[in-house]
Design a protein around this motif. Structure first.
Motif, PDB file in Angstrom:
ATOM      1  N   MET A   1     -16.009  -6.911  -3.797  1.00  0.00           N
ATOM      2  CA  MET A   1     -15.188  -5.721  -3.648  1.00  0.00           C
ATOM      3  C   MET A   1     -14.499  -5.432  -4.974  1.00  0.00           C
ATOM      4  O   MET A   1     -13.978  -6.333  -5.635  1.00  0.00           O
ATOM      5  CB  MET A   1     -14.151  -5.919  -2.534  1.00  0.00           C
ATOM      6  N   SER A   2     -14.479  -4.156  -5.342  1.00  0.00           N
ATOM      7  CA  SER A   2     -13.867  -3.745  -6.603  1.00  0.00           C
ATOM      8  C   SER A   2     -12.351  -3.842  -6.527  1.00  0.00           C
ATOM      9  O   SER A   2     -11.759  -3.976  -5.450  1.00  0.00           O
ATOM     10  CB  SER A   2     -14.278  -2.313  -6.932  1.00  0.00           C
ATOM     11  N   ALA A   3     -11.722  -3.740  -7.720  1.00  0.00           N
ATOM     12  CA  ALA A   3     -10.254  -3.796  -7.778  1.00  0.00           C
ATOM     13  C   ALA A   3      -9.644  -2.643  -6.991  1.00  0.00           C
ATOM     14  O   ALA A   3      -8.607  -2.790  -6.325  1.00  0.00           O
ATOM     15  CB  ALA A   3      -9.793  -3.767  -9.227  1.00  0.00           C
ATOM     16  N   ASN A   4     -10.305  -1.485  -7.068  1.00  0.00           N
ATOM     17  CA  ASN A   4      -9.805  -0.320  -6.332  1.00  0.00           C
ATOM     18  C   ASN A   4      -9.904  -0.560  -4.824  1.00  0.00           C
ATOM     19  O   ASN A   4      -9.016  -0.179  -4.056  1.00  0.00           O
ATOM     20  CB  ASN A   4     -10.601   0.925  -6.728  1.00  0.00           C
ATOM     21  N   GLY A   5     -11.007  -1.196  -4.408  1.00  0.00           N
ATOM     22  CA  GLY A   5     -11.174  -1.491  -2.989  1.00  0.00           C
ATOM     23  C   GLY A   5     -10.122  -2.467  -2.486  1.00  0.00           C
ATOM     24  O   GLY A   5      -9.577  -2.302  -1.387  1.00  0.00           O
ATOM     25  N   ILE A   6      -9.810  -3.484  -3.300  1.00  0.00           N
ATOM     26  CA  ILE A   6      -8.773  -4.452  -2.920  1.00  0.00           C
ATOM     27  C   ILE A   6      -7.426  -3.758  -2.802  1.00  0.00           C
ATOM     28  O   ILE A   6      -6.643  -4.020  -1.883  1.00  0.00           O
ATOM     29  CB  ILE A   6      -8.713  -5.597  -3.955  1.00  0.00           C
ATOM     30  N   THR A   7      -7.154  -2.856  -3.741  1.00  0.00           N
ATOM     31  CA  THR A   7      -5.883  -2.105  -3.706  1.00  0.00           C
ATOM     32  C   THR A   7      -5.783  -1.274  -2.425  1.00  0.00           C
ATOM     33  O   THR A   7      -4.722  -1.213  -1.790  1.00  0.00           O
ATOM     34  CB  THR A   7      -5.774  -1.191  -4.930  1.00  0.00           C
ATOM     35  N   GLN A   8      -6.891  -0.664  -2.030  1.00  0.00           N
ATOM     36  CA  GLN A   8      -6.891   0.148  -0.818  1.00  0.00           C
ATOM     37  C   GLN A   8      -6.662  -0.725   0.422  1.00  0.00           C
ATOM     38  O   GLN A   8      -5.925  -0.336   1.331  1.00  0.00           O
ATOM     39  CB  GLN A   8      -8.223   0.903  -0.707  1.00  0.00           C
ATOM     40  N   VAL A   9      -7.290  -1.897   0.442  1.00  0.00           N
ATOM     41  CA  VAL A   9      -7.102  -2.813   1.577  1.00  0.00           C
ATOM     42  C   VAL A   9      -5.641  -3.229   1.685  1.00  0.00           C
ATOM     43  O   VAL A   9      -5.049  -3.236   2.777  1.00  0.00           O
ATOM     44  CB  VAL A   9      -8.010  -4.059   1.427  1.00  0.00           C
ATOM     45  N   SER A 161      -4.987   9.770  17.302  1.00  0.00           N
ATOM     46  CA  SER A 161      -4.087  10.753  16.686  1.00  0.00           C
ATOM     47  C   SER A 161      -4.810  11.646  15.677  1.00  0.00           C
ATOM     48  O   SER A 161      -4.166  12.443  14.983  1.00  0.00           O
ATOM     49  CB  SER A 161      -2.933  10.029  15.986  1.00  0.00           C
ATOM     50  N   GLN A 162      -6.125  11.471  15.556  1.00  0.00           N
ATOM     51  CA  GLN A 162      -6.962  12.279  14.671  1.00  0.00           C
ATOM     52  C   GLN A 162      -6.694  12.012  13.188  1.00  0.00           C
ATOM     53  O   GLN A 162      -7.092  12.821  12.335  1.00  0.00           O
ATOM     54  CB  GLN A 162      -6.734  13.792  14.958  1.00  0.00           C
ATOM     55  N   THR A 163      -6.017  10.926  12.881  1.00  0.00           N
ATOM     56  CA  THR A 163      -5.760  10.622  11.465  1.00  0.00           C
ATOM     57  C   THR A 163      -6.904   9.851  10.821  1.00  0.00           C
ATOM     58  O   THR A 163      -7.012   9.825   9.595  1.00  0.00           O
ATOM     59  CB  THR A 163      -4.464   9.801  11.311  1.00  0.00           C
ATOM     60  N   LEU A 164      -7.743   9.232  11.643  1.00  0.00           N
ATOM     61  CA  LEU A 164      -8.848   8.436  11.099  1.00  0.00           C
ATOM     62  C   LEU A 164      -9.824   9.322  10.322  1.00  0.00           C
ATOM     63  O   LEU A 164     -10.253   8.982   9.216  1.00  0.00           O
ATOM     64  CB  LEU A 164      -9.579   7.697  12.220  1.00  0.00           C
ATOM     65  N   SER A 165     -10.165  10.476  10.898  1.00  0.00           N
ATOM     66  CA  SER A 165     -11.098  11.389  10.221  1.00  0.00           C
ATOM     67  C   SER A 165     -10.523  11.872   8.893  1.00  0.00           C
ATOM     68  O   SER A 165     -11.246  11.992   7.887  1.00  0.00           O
ATOM     69  CB  SER A 165     -11.407  12.594  11.122  1.00  0.00           C
ATOM     70  N   PHE A 166      -9.219  12.125   8.888  1.00  0.00           N
ATOM     71  CA  PHE A 166      -8.570  12.578   7.653  1.00  0.00           C
ATOM     72  C   PHE A 166      -8.638  11.499   6.579  1.00  0.00           C
ATOM     73  O   PHE A 166      -8.942  11.766   5.413  1.00  0.00           O
ATOM     74  CB  PHE A 166      -7.122  12.962   7.944  1.00  0.00           C
ATOM     75  N   ILE A 167      -8.354  10.235   6.989  1.00  0.00           N
ATOM     76  CA  ILE A 167      -8.376   9.130   6.019  1.00  0.00           C
ATOM     77  C   ILE A 167      -9.780   8.932   5.475  1.00  0.00           C
ATOM     78  O   ILE A 167      -9.973   8.732   4.263  1.00  0.00           O
ATOM     79  CB  ILE A 167      -7.873   7.834   6.686  1.00  0.00           C
ATOM     80  N   LEU A 168     -10.767   9.017   6.358  1.00  0.00           N
ATOM     81  CA  LEU A 168     -12.155   8.843   5.924  1.00  0.00           C
ATOM     82  C   LEU A 168     -12.584   9.967   4.990  1.00  0.00           C
ATOM     83  O   LEU A 168     -13.359   9.750   4.047  1.00  0.00           O
ATOM     84  CB  LEU A 168     -13.087   8.782   7.141  1.00  0.00           C
ATOM     85  N   SER A 169     -12.071  11.177   5.253  1.00  0.00           N
ATOM     86  CA  SER A 169     -12.434  12.317   4.404  1.00  0.00           C
ATOM     87  C   SER A 169     -11.859  12.197   3.003  1.00  0.00           C
ATOM     88  O   SER A 169     -12.342  12.846   2.069  1.00  0.00           O
ATOM     89  CB  SER A 169     -11.944  13.627   5.046  1.00  0.00           C
ATOM     90  N   GLN A 170     -10.835  11.340   2.841  1.00  0.00           N
ATOM     91  CA  GLN A 170     -10.238  11.118   1.528  1.00  0.00           C
ATOM     92  C   GLN A 170     -11.023  10.093   0.712  1.00  0.00           C
ATOM     93  O   GLN A 170     -10.640   9.765  -0.415  1.00  0.00           O
ATOM     94  CB  GLN A 170      -8.788  10.638   1.682  1.00  0.00           C
ATOM     95  N   GLY A 171     -12.116   9.611   1.280  1.00  0.00           N
ATOM     96  CA  GLY A 171     -12.977   8.673   0.548  1.00  0.00           C
ATOM     97  C   GLY A 171     -12.729   7.211   0.862  1.00  0.00           C
ATOM     98  O   GLY A 171     -13.347   6.330   0.264  1.00  0.00           O
TER      99      GLY A 171
END
Length: 482
Positions: A1-9, A161-171
């Motif tokens: 996992m990249s550094a960016n991926g770790i930061t997101q986790v 709450s429909q927030t999952l689709s929004f988060i996924l759409s942000q990449g």
């Protein structure tokens, strides 16, 4: 996992922890879990420490009481008997195991093998038999429920709450979201494990094997990791929080309540054991064939009598240089012990077969796997209890035969048979108290660390397989979400 991926986790994990802090229910559940685990560790440790000192003191008292007896007929001391106590292992403060049901002390006497006694659960009420609030019981049974209460909505509420689709759409990847939620759950596991870790360190300072203590704690980490993955899986599969919670509650009941009962019932049905009443009748029937060791004139000892007379070249037992009644008692005890040991070994073999069969249900329930691993590692499994019974039986046989040998060599046959004529004859049929120094030191300890580690290997594999399967299912669930 990249550094960016770790930061997101890490970001997802922080957000989840922040949500739990704001949620009164989640925060209350977390506090309750920590307090329950910590209090159970402290209370159990105090109780076990007191029992440890008490049993050691009682063992010393029992030995002193036996050796301090006045001059007696040697067979009176055979029936006077002796107590043996088992001092619990350091890790038994976390998991009392079968000791709570089998007992840790036993009364040893001639002509019989007694069961261990003074078991806590046998003396408790019906409610206590549902499970004592030991650290092992709390972590095995209650902590998974607490993890469910905290994390059942981890992913499903985002979808609801429909927030999952929004988060996924942000990449942000669904796997990143699940990993972050999982990391938050693992942080809860870490906090709950702290009291157990402290107890493990204390157990090491009290002489426990480092490898076993680490293995014991690792087993519980794997177990709670399994439940964290179960929570993540169901929270990812169901789109509503209520559905996720209902499914997880059902799984908890199935895995922690129903499956262990099915395991024990299946083992008892598949490997049936002979009832105590039937066993007692079978033992009595075989012992009758051996003759009465209290009656030297019993026909069963005719060959023994003839052999002794021929060996010493005399015509009557009165002319023997040894006490024939003592010889009969010693020979009878040896033959009787062979019969008792045969039935005892058959019973222990059946118990062990049932236990090994029930442990296989660890492939179907992580609760069964951790319960087996925990008891084996703590030195409170059925194998350790069986060794306690064998070692105390060896102690019993040795001191009884030593007294019988004193009966043979220290008391004349004539004085022995006339012991009930009058008071003077009774006193003459006694031997000196120095003959009571026949007890061996008895200090029972748990099996070596490598033995316990080897026995727990299957349980480790079961938990690891559970983790691998759940990770695969979570990946599959995440793929379907995309």
């Amino acid at each position: 996992m990249s550094a960016n991926g770790i930061t997101q986790v890490l970001t997802v994990a922080k957000d989840e922890l922040r949500y739990w802090v704001r949620s009164k229910l989640a925060l209350s559940v977390l506090v309750i879990g920590i307090l329950l685990t910590l209090s159970s560790v402290i209370v159990t440790a105090i109780n076990m420490t007191e029992l440890n000192h008490q049993r050691q003191s009682l063992q010393n008292t029992a030995e002193e009481t036996f050796t301090d007896q006045p001059d007696r007929h040697p067979h009176r001391m055979v029936h006077y008997g002796h107590y043996a106590f088992r001092v619990p292992s350091p890790l038994s403060t976390l998991d009392p195991g079968v000791d709570a049901y089998t007992g840790n002390s036993i009364f040893l006497e001639g002509h019989r093998q007694n069961s261990a006694m003074f078991a806590d659960q046998r003396q408790g009420t019906a409610l206590t038999k549902l499970g004592s609030l030991s650290p092992a019981f709390i972590v095995q049974m209650l902590v998974p429920l607490l993890l469910i209460l905290i994390g059942y909505s981890a992913v499903s509420r985002e979808r609801e709450s429909q927030t999952l689709s929004f988060i996924l759409s942000q990449g942000t990847s669904i796997y990143t979201i699940i990993a972050g939620k999982g990391l938050a759950l693992l942080s809860v596991v870490t906090v709950i494990m702290l009291p157990l870790v402290i107890s493990g360190v204390l157990a090491i300072s009290q002489g426990e094997s480092v490898v076993i203590a680490v293995g014991f704690l690792l087993g519980y980490v794997l177990y709670l990791l399994v439940w964290s993955l179960v929570v993540l899986l169901f929270s990812s599969v169901f789109s509503k929080k209520s559905e996720s919670f209902t499914a997880l509650a059902f799984v908890w009941i199935l895995m922690c309540v129903v499956m262990p009962r099915i395991a024990s019932t299946t083992a008892a049905t598949t490997v049936p054991t002979i009832g105590k009443l039937e066993t007692d009748f079978a033992v009595i029937a075989q012992l009758r064939q051996l003759g009465d060791g209290h009656n030297a004139a019993d026909p069963a000892f005719a060959k023994l009598k003839a052999s002794l007379l021929e060996q010493h070249g005399v015509d009557t037992v009165e002319d023997l240089p040894v006490n024939f009644r003592g010889v009969v008692a010693r020979e009878s005890e040896a033959e009787l012990t062979k019969v008792l040991n045969k039935f005892a070994e058959e019973s222990m073999s059946q118990e062990l077969s049932q236990t090994l069969l029930s442990r296989n249900f660890g492939w179907l329930s992580p609760m069964v796997a951790i319960r087996s691993l925990s008891m084996i590692s703590a030195g409170t499994s059925i194998e350790t209890h069986h060794r306690f019974m064998r070692e105390t039986e060896a102690l019993r046989f040795n001191f009884v035969q030593a007294l019988n040998t004193a009966h043979v060599e220290k008391l004349s046959y004539q004085d022995d048979i006339n012991r009930n004529v009058d008071e003077a004859a009774t006193k003459k049929a006694r031997i000196g108290a120095e003959n009571w120094q026949v007890l061996q030191d008895f200090n029972f300890t748990a099996d070596p660390g490598e033995v316990r580690l080897q026995r727990s290997t299957d349980s480790f594999f079961q938990l690891i397989i559970w983790i691998a399967v759940l990770v695969g299912l979570i990946r599959l669930a995440g793929r379907q979400t995309l």
